[in-house]
Design a protein around this motif. Sequence first.
Motif, mmCIF file in Angstrom:
data_model
loop_
_atom_site.group_PDB
_atom_site.id
_atom_site.type_symbol
_atom_site.label_atom_id
_atom_site.label_comp_id
_atom_site.label_asym_id
_atom_site.label_seq_id
_atom_site.Cartn_x
_atom_site.Cartn_y
_atom_site.Cartn_z
ATOM 1 N N TYR A 280 -57.537 22.223 62.980
ATOM 2 C CA TYR A 280 -57.093 22.312 64.366
ATOM 3 C C TYR A 280 -58.291 22.404 65.312
ATOM 4 N N CYS A 281 -58.195 21.673 66.382
ATOM 5 C CA CYS A 281 -59.149 21.761 67.477
ATOM 6 C C CYS A 281 -58.586 22.754 68.489
ATOM 7 N N ALA A 282 -59.456 23.534 69.133
ATOM 8 C CA ALA A 282 -58.985 24.520 70.091
ATOM 9 C C ALA A 282 -59.988 24.690 71.216
ATOM 10 N N ARG A 283 -59.467 25.015 72.402
ATOM 11 C CA ARG A 283 -60.313 25.267 73.549
ATOM 12 C C ARG A 283 -60.460 26.763 73.768
ATOM 13 N N ALA A 284 -61.677 27.208 73.927
ATOM 14 C CA ALA A 284 -61.928 28.631 74.181
ATOM 15 C C ALA A 284 -61.502 29.005 75.598
ATOM 16 N N ARG A 285 -61.454 30.299 75.849
ATOM 17 C CA ARG A 285 -61.011 30.785 77.162
ATOM 18 C C ARG A 285 -62.131 30.748 78.204
ATOM 19 N N PHE B 233 -60.664 25.191 63.745
ATOM 20 C CA PHE B 233 -60.088 26.131 62.792
ATOM 21 C C PHE B 233 -59.412 25.325 61.685
ATOM 22 N N ARG B 234 -59.092 26.006 60.603
ATOM 23 C CA ARG B 234 -58.358 25.329 59.541
ATOM 24 C C ARG B 234 -57.378 26.292 58.902
ATOM 25 N N THR C 195 -64.885 34.690 67.524
ATOM 26 C CA THR C 195 -64.438 33.462 66.859
ATOM 27 C C THR C 195 -63.119 33.714 66.138
ATOM 28 N N THR C 196 -62.185 34.232 66.870
ATOM 29 C CA THR C 196 -60.839 34.477 66.350
ATOM 30 C C THR C 196 -59.866 33.593 67.101
ATOM 31 N N PRO C 197 -58.704 33.312 66.530
ATOM 32 C CA PRO C 197 -57.740 32.457 67.238
ATOM 33 C C PRO C 197 -57.375 32.978 68.626
ATOM 34 N N GLU C 198 -57.393 34.295 68.811
ATOM 35 C CA GLU C 198 -57.012 34.874 70.102
ATOM 36 C C GLU C 198 -57.987 34.512 71.225
#
Length: 127
Positions: A95-100, A37-38, A109-112
């Motif tokens: 930002y790097c993020a791990r999915a659930r 994300f950015r 593809t939302t932050p939630e």
Amino acid sequence: QVQLVESGGGLVQAGGSLRLSCAASGRTFSNYAMGWFRQAPGKEREFAAAITWNGGTTYYSDSVKGRFTISRENAKNTVFLQMNSLKREDTAVYYCARARGPFIVPATTTPEAFDYWGQGTQVTVSS
């Protein structure tokens, strides 16, 4: 506890390239989809790219499609974002993020849909 650490950001001229890396702790990295994300100053965090657990499927926002490539090396617990043909409007904290879970679909593809986040790395594109 999962930790995500981004690196590779910096200052680049428009038209240039950067490669971001995100190193994850823990032994379950390969079980989860990952995303980038950015967030630009004064704007909401937005989706850029995502990749399923085995790298078999990738998704991109319209703004980066054709210029950015997401990939992963599960043996090294690392996900990458290759950014080419950079534009001034790509300037943001990435930002790097791990999915659930192991999969991701465009509708999620939302932050939630992501539960662990890195601290971010600044990318600045100058004209």
